[in-house]
Scaffold this motif. Structure first.
Motif, PDB file in Angstrom:
ATOM      1  N   ARG A 173      -5.212   0.667  -0.304  1.00  0.00           N
ATOM      2  CA  ARG A 173      -4.787   2.065  -0.260  1.00  0.00           C
ATOM      3  C   ARG A 173      -3.482   2.297  -1.012  1.00  0.00           C
ATOM      4  N   VAL A 174      -2.578   1.344  -0.930  1.00  0.00           N
ATOM      5  CA  VAL A 174      -1.230   1.539  -1.475  1.00  0.00           C
ATOM      6  C   VAL A 174      -1.104   1.049  -2.916  1.00  0.00           C
ATOM      7  N   LEU A 175      -1.713  -0.089  -3.239  1.00  0.00           N
ATOM      8  CA  LEU A 175      -1.551  -0.690  -4.562  1.00  0.00           C
ATOM      9  C   LEU A 175      -2.580  -0.154  -5.543  1.00  0.00           C
ATOM     10  N   LYS A 176      -2.163  -0.064  -6.784  1.00  0.00           N
ATOM     11  CA  LYS A 176      -3.039   0.414  -7.843  1.00  0.00           C
ATOM     12  C   LYS A 176      -4.135  -0.607  -8.145  1.00  0.00           C
ATOM     13  N   MET A 177      -5.306  -0.088  -8.474  1.00  0.00           N
ATOM     14  CA  MET A 177      -6.416  -0.959  -8.838  1.00  0.00           C
ATOM     15  C   MET A 177      -6.085  -1.749 -10.106  1.00  0.00           C
ATOM     16  N   GLU A 178      -5.430  -1.111 -11.062  1.00  0.00           N
ATOM     17  CA  GLU A 178      -5.088  -1.790 -12.316  1.00  0.00           C
ATOM     18  C   GLU A 178      -4.148  -2.975 -12.068  1.00  0.00           C
ATOM     19  N   TYR A 179      -3.222  -2.806 -11.136  1.00  0.00           N
ATOM     20  CA  TYR A 179      -2.281  -3.890 -10.847  1.00  0.00           C
ATOM     21  C   TYR A 179      -2.988  -5.067 -10.202  1.00  0.00           C
ATOM     22  N   GLN A 180      -3.862  -4.789  -9.253  1.00  0.00           N
ATOM     23  CA  GLN A 180      -4.546  -5.857  -8.534  1.00  0.00           C
ATOM     24  C   GLN A 180      -5.602  -6.547  -9.384  1.00  0.00           C
ATOM     25  N   VAL A 181      -6.404  -5.766 -10.086  1.00  0.00           N
ATOM     26  CA  VAL A 181      -7.543  -6.330 -10.825  1.00  0.00           C
ATOM     27  C   VAL A 181      -7.120  -6.836 -12.198  1.00  0.00           C
ATOM     28  N   TYR A 182      -6.451  -5.987 -12.974  1.00  0.00           N
ATOM     29  CA  TYR A 182      -6.140  -6.357 -14.350  1.00  0.00           C
ATOM     30  C   TYR A 182      -4.962  -7.318 -14.465  1.00  0.00           C
ATOM     31  N   ILE A 183      -3.938  -7.138 -13.644  1.00  0.00           N
ATOM     32  CA  ILE A 183      -2.743  -7.981 -13.765  1.00  0.00           C
ATOM     33  C   ILE A 183      -2.859  -9.236 -12.903  1.00  0.00           C
ATOM     34  N   VAL A 254     -10.142  -8.977  -3.054  1.00  0.00           N
ATOM     35  CA  VAL A 254      -9.321  -7.869  -3.558  1.00  0.00           C
ATOM     36  C   VAL A 254     -10.000  -7.182  -4.729  1.00  0.00           C
ATOM     37  N   THR A 255     -10.540  -7.966  -5.661  1.00  0.00           N
ATOM     38  CA  THR A 255     -11.238  -7.377  -6.816  1.00  0.00           C
ATOM     39  C   THR A 255     -12.457  -6.587  -6.370  1.00  0.00           C
ATOM     40  N   ALA A 256     -13.224  -7.142  -5.447  1.00  0.00           N
ATOM     41  CA  ALA A 256     -14.411  -6.433  -4.943  1.00  0.00           C
ATOM     42  C   ALA A 256     -14.021  -5.149  -4.222  1.00  0.00           C
ATOM     43  N   GLY A 257     -12.941  -5.194  -3.435  1.00  0.00           N
ATOM     44  CA  GLY A 257     -12.504  -4.002  -2.717  1.00  0.00           C
ATOM     45  C   GLY A 257     -12.081  -2.887  -3.641  1.00  0.00           C
ATOM     46  N   HIS A 258     -11.377  -3.224  -4.729  1.00  0.00           N
ATOM     47  CA  HIS A 258     -10.939  -2.192  -5.673  1.00  0.00           C
ATOM     48  C   HIS A 258     -12.082  -1.681  -6.543  1.00  0.00           C
ATOM     49  N   LEU A 259     -13.146  -2.437  -6.650  1.00  0.00           N
ATOM     50  CA  LEU A 259     -14.299  -1.996  -7.440  1.00  0.00           C
ATOM     51  C   LEU A 259     -15.307  -1.211  -6.605  1.00  0.00           C
ATOM     52  N   GLY A 260     -14.968  -0.916  -5.363  1.00  0.00           N
ATOM     53  CA  GLY A 260     -15.801  -0.056  -4.535  1.00  0.00           C
ATOM     54  C   GLY A 260     -16.597  -0.759  -3.461  1.00  0.00           C
ATOM     55  N   VAL A 261     -16.541  -2.085  -3.390  1.00  0.00           N
ATOM     56  CA  VAL A 261     -17.268  -2.831  -2.362  1.00  0.00           C
ATOM     57  C   VAL A 261     -16.466  -2.775  -1.062  1.00  0.00           C
ATOM     58  N   TYR A 262     -17.125  -2.520   0.048  1.00  0.00           N
ATOM     59  CA  TYR A 262     -16.436  -2.451   1.332  1.00  0.00           C
ATOM     60  C   TYR A 262     -16.028  -3.852   1.776  1.00  0.00           C
ATOM     61  N   VAL A 263     -14.738  -4.025   2.008  1.00  0.00           N
ATOM     62  CA  VAL A 263     -14.192  -5.307   2.460  1.00  0.00           C
ATOM     63  C   VAL A 263     -13.553  -5.077   3.824  1.00  0.00           C
ATOM     64  N   PRO A 264     -14.094  -5.626   4.896  1.00  0.00           N
ATOM     65  CA  PRO A 264     -13.509  -5.450   6.229  1.00  0.00           C
ATOM     66  C   PRO A 264     -12.084  -5.983   6.298  1.00  0.00           C
ATOM     67  N   GLN A 265     -11.289  -5.387   7.173  1.00  0.00           N
ATOM     68  CA  GLN A 265      -9.914  -5.834   7.353  1.00  0.00           C
ATOM     69  C   GLN A 265      -9.854  -7.281   7.823  1.00  0.00           C
ATOM     70  N   MET A 266     -10.879  -7.703   8.568  1.00  0.00           N
ATOM     71  CA  MET A 266     -10.936  -9.081   9.051  1.00  0.00           C
ATOM     72  C   MET A 266     -10.960 -10.073   7.885  1.00  0.00           C
ATOM     73  N   VAL A 267     -11.650  -9.711   6.802  1.00  0.00           N
ATOM     74  CA  VAL A 267     -11.727 -10.589   5.630  1.00  0.00           C
ATOM     75  C   VAL A 267     -10.340 -10.753   5.001  1.00  0.00           C
ATOM     76  N   THR A 268      -9.620  -9.645   4.873  1.00  0.00           N
ATOM     77  CA  THR A 268      -8.266  -9.708   4.317  1.00  0.00           C
ATOM     78  C   THR A 268      -7.343 -10.527   5.201  1.00  0.00           C
ATOM     79  N   ASN A 269      -7.485 -10.366   6.514  1.00  0.00           N
ATOM     80  CA  ASN A 269      -6.637 -11.114   7.450  1.00  0.00           C
ATOM     81  C   ASN A 269      -6.887 -12.619   7.377  1.00  0.00           C
ATOM     82  N   ILE A 270      -8.058 -13.009   6.887  1.00  0.00           N
ATOM     83  CA  ILE A 270      -8.388 -14.432   6.769  1.00  0.00           C
ATOM     84  C   ILE A 270      -8.027 -14.977   5.390  1.00  0.00           C
ATOM     85  N   THR A 271      -8.329 -14.212   4.329  1.00  0.00           N
ATOM     86  CA  THR A 271      -8.120 -14.710   2.965  1.00  0.00           C
ATOM     87  C   THR A 271      -6.644 -14.805   2.589  1.00  0.00           C
ATOM     88  N   VAL A 272      -5.813 -13.894   3.100  1.00  0.00           N
ATOM     89  CA  VAL A 272      -4.388 -13.934   2.754  1.00  0.00           C
ATOM     90  C   VAL A 272      -3.711 -15.200   3.303  1.00  0.00           C
TER      91      VAL A 272
END
Length: 333
Positions: A173-183, A254-272
């Motif tokens: 929600r907060v970070l830009k897709m370009e920053y996460q995916v492209y950079i 992160v890439t899948a989430g910014h490309l429109g795929v639904y990523v549950p918060q639980m997945v982020t809490n585990i991958t980070v």
């Protein structure tokens, strides 16, 4: 009021769930593991003259970056406390600072890892010119440039973001897709390619040296060299494999989430936490696997134990002497 926004968060006293306690515990353990291991590495280099070499300058820089990665984990833990989570959501730079500290430390950790791989490739490829190429001054310049680059890349979300009042402070929600995916994704791919090329070149040179040994010596003399090459392959495979395994799940989610795929918060809490775990594993790979570091650690621990053993009998003897003196005084009376 901690924020000037009239945001409705519903019940700001949501109860803590068992998942919250589990993830808090995992992150606390991870923080202790990462910080303690890298502090030991830094102290060992500072206190042991034999470890103050050019390659270990990169290892120390990596340990500092990994320590910072572990030190900012408490900021990530705050999102598992409901009342604090709403405060972070409503304060712009508190929300962004939480992400920025993470990206600066992780970017520097990745840069240091690539620098170590490149330094070892130069050492193996140009052993006679290594001391001329890898001087202390040049190494310091490289490390400073890496820190500046990491600060520039890591702080980009401060002025390039999607933050708005009343939205959740999450990476999607907060970070830009370009920053996460492209950079960030590009940095991951480039780091993997550079690291693989460096270690691949090292293995290629090792194989060439093995062929020369086989051609110039008897076959039975090649067994020690073959065992040494096998250890080299395992070490380099471990270095690159740990990095790839720890970073890949977070990058994919992160890439899948910014490309429109639904990523549950639980997945982020585990991958980070898995991604941050690489900062602790670097200590294991670069420090524990190195015999000079192991000797320094053993010396530090043994010295501490010796001091404790020395202090213990001294205190006991002092107490006994005082007791004997008191008894003597009483008898004289």
């Amino acid at each position: 009021m901690y924020a000037g926004n009239n945001c409705s968060h519903g019940n700001t006293t949501d109860p803590m769930t068992w998942q919250n306690y589990v993830f808090i515990t995992i992150n606390v353990v991870l923080c202790i593991f990462i910080c303690s291991g890298n502090v030991l590495t830094i102290i060992a280099v500072l206190r042991t003259p034999v470890l103050r070499t050019v390659p270990n300058m990169y290892v120390t820089s990596l340990a500092v970056a990994d320590f910072l990665a572990g030190a900012v984990i408490p900021l990530q833990i705050l999102i598992f406390i409901p009342s604090v989570k709403y405060i972070i959501n409503d304060i712009k730079y508190l929300c962004l600072f939480r992400h920025v500290t993470f990206f600066v430390s992780v970017s520097m950790s990745v840069a240091s890892m690539v620098a170590i791989a490149f330094d070892r490739a130069v050492y193996i490829g140009y052993p006679l010119r290594y001391k001329q190429l890898a001087t202390t001054k040049r190494t310091w310049m490289v490390i400073v440039c890496m820190w500046i680059s990491s600060l520039v890349i890591g702080t980009m979300p401060l002025y390039y973001n999607n933050w708005k009042p009343c939205i959740e402070c999450s990476i999607f929600r907060v970070l830009k897709m370009e920053y996460q995916v492209y950079i960030q994704t590009s940095l991951f791919v480039v780091s993997c390619i550079l690291t693989a090329c460096c270690y691949g070149n090292i293995l290629r040179i090792a194989r060439q040296q093995q062929r020369q040994i086989l051609e110039q010596t008897a076959p039975q003399c090649s067994k020690p060299q073959l065992a040494q090459d096998l250890k080299l392959v395992k070490l380099f495979g471990l270095v690159f494999g740990v990095f790839f395994i720890c970073y890949l799940p977070a990058i994919v989610s992160v890439t899948a989430g910014h490309l429109g795929v639904y990523v549950p918060q639980m997945v982020t809490n585990i991958t980070v936490p898995i991604l941050v775990l690489n900062s602790g594993m670097n200590f294991v790979v670069y420090a524990v696997k190195n015999k000079d570091f192991r000797r320094a650690f053993v010396k530090m621990i043994c010295t501490k134990k010796a001091k404790l053993n020395l202090v213990g009998p001294t205190v006991v003897a002092t107490v006994l002497n005082r007791s004997d003196n008191n008894v003597l005084k009483n008898e004289l009376r």
